[in-house]
Design an enzyme around this catalytic site. Structure first.
Site, mmCIF file in Angstrom:
data_model
loop_
_atom_site.group_PDB
_atom_site.id
_atom_site.type_symbol
_atom_site.label_atom_id
_atom_site.label_comp_id
_atom_site.label_asym_id
_atom_site.label_seq_id
_atom_site.Cartn_x
_atom_site.Cartn_y
_atom_site.Cartn_z
ATOM 1 N N LYS A 204 0.818 -1.206 0.000
ATOM 2 C CA LYS A 204 0.000 0.000 0.000
ATOM 3 C C LYS A 204 0.857 1.263 0.000
ATOM 4 O O LYS A 204 2.054 1.238 0.264
ATOM 5 C CB LYS A 204 -0.947 -0.004 1.210
ATOM 6 C CG LYS A 204 -2.137 -0.940 1.049
ATOM 7 C CD LYS A 204 -3.114 -0.803 2.201
ATOM 8 C CE LYS A 204 -4.382 -1.634 1.950
ATOM 9 N NZ LYS A 204 -5.332 -1.549 3.081
ATOM 10 N N ARG A 238 -3.617 -10.063 5.029
ATOM 11 C CA ARG A 238 -4.196 -10.054 3.675
ATOM 12 C C ARG A 238 -3.116 -9.537 2.735
ATOM 13 O O ARG A 238 -2.710 -8.375 2.831
ATOM 14 C CB ARG A 238 -5.440 -9.173 3.625
ATOM 15 C CG ARG A 238 -6.141 -9.153 2.272
ATOM 16 C CD ARG A 238 -7.385 -8.263 2.329
ATOM 17 N NE ARG A 238 -8.080 -8.239 1.048
ATOM 18 C CZ ARG A 238 -7.809 -7.396 0.054
ATOM 19 N NH1 ARG A 238 -6.845 -6.488 0.204
ATOM 20 N NH2 ARG A 238 -8.491 -7.443 -1.077
#
Length: 257
Positions: A204, A238
């Site tokens: 991210k 995740r």
């Protein structure tokens, strides 16, 4: 939890699967590398992502899900959607978990659905929508406010009788780059909610923007954040890169024991 995206605009290009030609081989590799779950989605939740109609989401997601279930009947599949109608059809076709980035905010029927179906539900913290969340990251106290907003929803889900709940504090969702690290540092505070914690930090912007690199170059930084999250109480990661995450789990477990 390995990530598969049936979208043309997910922020990490390697996670995109636009046809069936490499879908099953990609999933097979994740399973071989040690994935416990596969999380499939057809609506990009990156900041500013385009709105996807429910019909487009359904057409992208459901045929792929049916192929996965046919090829991997024992695989635990999570469906990444905030729409209860999509979640219901996915569950009927073999998905066993719902990952809702909106925490029920974008579909008033979601909580009732997962309680009725009695499937594990990933409750993520987010404010607004993927289109507006970046402007909604002002908190009186980041950790306390995030926990409080999640606690209200935990209470609602408990009252509905949902048995299995997983908490995701929502890194990158209505959080600026530094707020994400505050959450990782104080992750143990979220244990007061009484449910397992999931962290979604893989590649991210909280990682690649701090390092001035691209998402494609952010595996090493992702592993550092994953390791810190595991040490601070995360139960599920995740991720885009299953092999590296499984290795992080194994080594971190040695440090914790």
């Amino acid at each position: 939890m390995g990530i598969i995206n049936f979208t043309p605009d997910s922020f990490y290009t390697e996670s995109r699967v636009l046809d069936f030609s490499n879908l099953l081989s990609k999933i097979e590799l994740m399973v071989q590398e040690g994935a416990t779950f596969i999380d499939i989605g057809a609506y990009s939740s990156r900041p500013g992502a385009a709105i996807v109609s429910i019909e487009d989401e359904k057409q992208r997601l459901l045929p792929a899900l049916e192929s996965i279930v046919k090829e991997f009947p024992e695989l635990l599949i999570s469906v990444d959607t905030f729409r209860s109608k999509i979640a219901a059809e996915a569950i009927d076709r073999g998905a066993c978990m719902v990952n809702d980035i909106s925490g029920g905010n974008l579909d008033a029927d979601m909580f009732a659905l997962v309680a009725k179906k009695q499937v594990p539900y990933i409750l993520m913290h987010m404010r607004g929508t993927p289109q507006t969340m970046n402007s909604l990251n002002s908190y009186d106290h980041l950790i306390l406010d995030t926990i409080s907003e999640l606690q209200q929803k935990v209470k609602t889900l408990n009252n509905l009788g949902l048995n299995d709940l997983i908490i995701d504090p929502g890194l990158g969702f209505a959080k600026d780059l530094n707020q994400n690290y505050e959450i990782v540092k104080h992750l143990k505070s979220f244990e007061c909610l009484g449910h397992p914690l999931l962290i979604g930090a893989s590649r991210k912007s909280m990682i690649y923007k701090h390092l001035n690199i691209s998402p494609e170059e952010a595996l090493n930084g992702s592993t550092v954040v994953h390791t810190a999250s595991l040490l601070n109480g995360a139960s599920i990661l995740r991720v885009h890169d299953v092999k590296a995450a499984v290795e992080a789990v194994k080594i971190t477990n040695l440090l914790k024991n």
